[in-house]
Write an enzyme that holds these catalytic residues in place. Structure first.
Site, short mmCIF file in Angstrom:
data_model
loop_
_atom_site.label_atom_id
_atom_site.label_comp_id
_atom_site.label_asym_id
_atom_site.label_seq_id
_atom_site.Cartn_x
_atom_site.Cartn_y
_atom_site.Cartn_z
N GLY A 108 12.73 4.80 11.43
CA GLY A 108 13.71 5.01 10.96
C GLY A 108 14.58 3.81 10.55
O GLY A 108 15.83 3.75 10.73
N GLY A 110 13.85 3.13 7.15
CA GLY A 110 13.60 3.06 5.63
C GLY A 110 12.27 2.51 5.17
O GLY A 110 12.26 1.97 3.88
N SER A 113 8.03 4.76 7.54
CA SER A 113 7.10 4.87 8.99
C SER A 113 6.53 6.22 9.02
O SER A 113 5.17 6.47 9.36
CB SER A 113 8.04 4.51 10.29
N ALA A 116 3.63 6.88 6.43
CA ALA A 116 2.76 5.91 6.50
C ALA A 116 1.71 6.41 7.65
O ALA A 116 0.32 6.27 7.71
CB ALA A 116 3.06 4.36 6.98
N ASP A 157 8.00 8.09 -0.55
CA ASP A 157 7.32 7.32 0.61
C ASP A 157 5.70 7.75 0.59
O ASP A 157 5.02 6.47 0.93
CB ASP A 157 8.21 8.05 1.76
C1 MEV Z 1 13.70 7.29 1.74
O1 MEV Z 1 12.87 6.35 1.94
C2 MEV Z 1 14.22 7.26 0.30
C3 MEV Z 1 15.02 8.60 -0.02
O2 MEV Z 1 15.54 8.41 -1.64
C4 MEV Z 1 14.45 9.86 0.27
C5 MEV Z 1 13.25 10.34 -0.57
O3 MEV Z 1 13.10 9.60 -1.66
O4 MEV Z 1 12.67 11.01 -0.18
C6 MEV Z 1 16.83 8.43 0.61
#
Ligand code: MEV
Length: 321
Positions: A108, A110, A113, A116, A157
């Protein structure tokens, strides 16, 4: 490794790893097909081990939960999905397995996690069955799991946690891998507030419905800044990249995904000499990144961010990525 909760009954073990990620610029707008820049972040990573068992049930051992997989809490639904999709699409055997997850990626924050862990898990399954999984297969499977974890996802991600190079990513076109050779350091600081990407993405979606013009202005601006940032990176212009990062944070604030704690850490970095600073990832908590021209300034910034409330931090040398 923490103590195992079951007796290992198989000598066959599949191992998979994956790293975390940092979005340099463009988060949120990327969900609406604007470009973003992301970099792999190996300082925080995940390893998954899988072995077949003969207990008549699959088990999982992780920092969130240890016990039978079928009784695991909702937070692990993404992993159940990754296993199901991997089995059905790659024709892996439906056998009971023991899964051990070890991760240094804070959840949580960003840093990707959930993606990955899914990447490492699917790699471990493939390794167990001696299957050389292709990147597009891995990404297809993990994206299905990410939809469960995040509801709406750009796919960024998944891509960056399974790739070793920085990427310029836009949903509707092929990702562009590139290299960074900047005389600079990136400082990453964990605000200690878990941010839920799904909540943040939902918040931006609601804002977009309620205030389409304001949202479009912010996202157009973010998209433009990402384009300019790619040129700044190419020209090794650290000051320009820093300036763009700070503007990006301002527009993320407009999209209402920052908060006072993140703003405080951004300001502390800036006052300590950062050329730019912003939240990274979904926001509403999570991490802040700052860019420094040299190692000494990076250390000073790191200390200031910790004093402003961050609880852990990392540095990334941007001279060769
Ligand atoms: C999350 O790491 C990034 C966002 O742009 C969501 C996404 O791209 O899926 C907030």
């Amino acid at each position: 490794m923490s103590q195992q909760f079951y007796k290992v009954t198989s000598t066959k073990v599949g191992i998979g790893t994956a790293h975390s990620k940092i979005i340099l610029m463009g988060e949120h707008a990327v969900v609406y097909d604007y470009p973003a820049i992301a970099i792999p972040f190996p300082a925080a990573n995940t390893t998954v081990q899988i072995s077949p068992n003969d207990h008549g049930r699959s088990f999982i051992q992780s920092r969130f939960y240890t016990g039978p997989l079928d009784a695991a809490p909702e937070i692990l639904d993404n992993l159940r999905t990754a296993i199901q999709v991997a089995r059905s699409s790659l024709k892996f055997p439906q056998q009971d397995i023991d899964i051990i997850i070890e991760s240094t990626i804070p959840a949580g924050r960003g840093m990707g996690s959930s993606a990955a862990v899914s990447v490492a898990l699917v790699r471990a399954l493939s390794n167990l069955y001696g299957y050389r999984i292709k990147d597009y297969q891995l990404q297809f499977i993990v994206n299905q799991a990410e939809v469960i974890a995040h509801e709406s996802t750009s796919g960024l991600d998944t891509l960056i946690t399974s790739t070793n190079r920085p990427v310029i990513y836009q949903k509707s076109i092929s990702p562009v891998p590139f290299s960074i050779h900047m005389p600079a350091y990136l400082v990453v600081a964990d605000s200690n507030q878990p941010g839920q990407t799904s909540e943040a993405v939902g918040k931006v979606r609601q804002l977009r419905e309620a205030k389409p013009e304001l949202t479009k202005i912010a996202m157009d601006a973010i998209g433009d800044m990402v384009q300019q940032a790619t040129l700044a990176i190419e020209a090794q212009d650290v000051e320009e990249l820093g300036r763009l990062m700070t503007y990006n944070h301002y527009y993320l604030n407009q999209l209402s995904v920052s908060n006072s704690q993140l703003d405080q850490i951004v300001n502390a970095a800036w006052l300590a000499g950062a050329l730019g600073a912003k939240l990274t990832g979904g926001g509403l908590g999570g991490c802040v990144i700052a860019i420094a021209r040299d190692f000494e300034t990076a250390n000073r910034i790191e200390t200031a961010m910790l004093e402003a409330g961050a609880v852990q931090s990392w540095q990334l040398d941007l001279r060769t990525i």
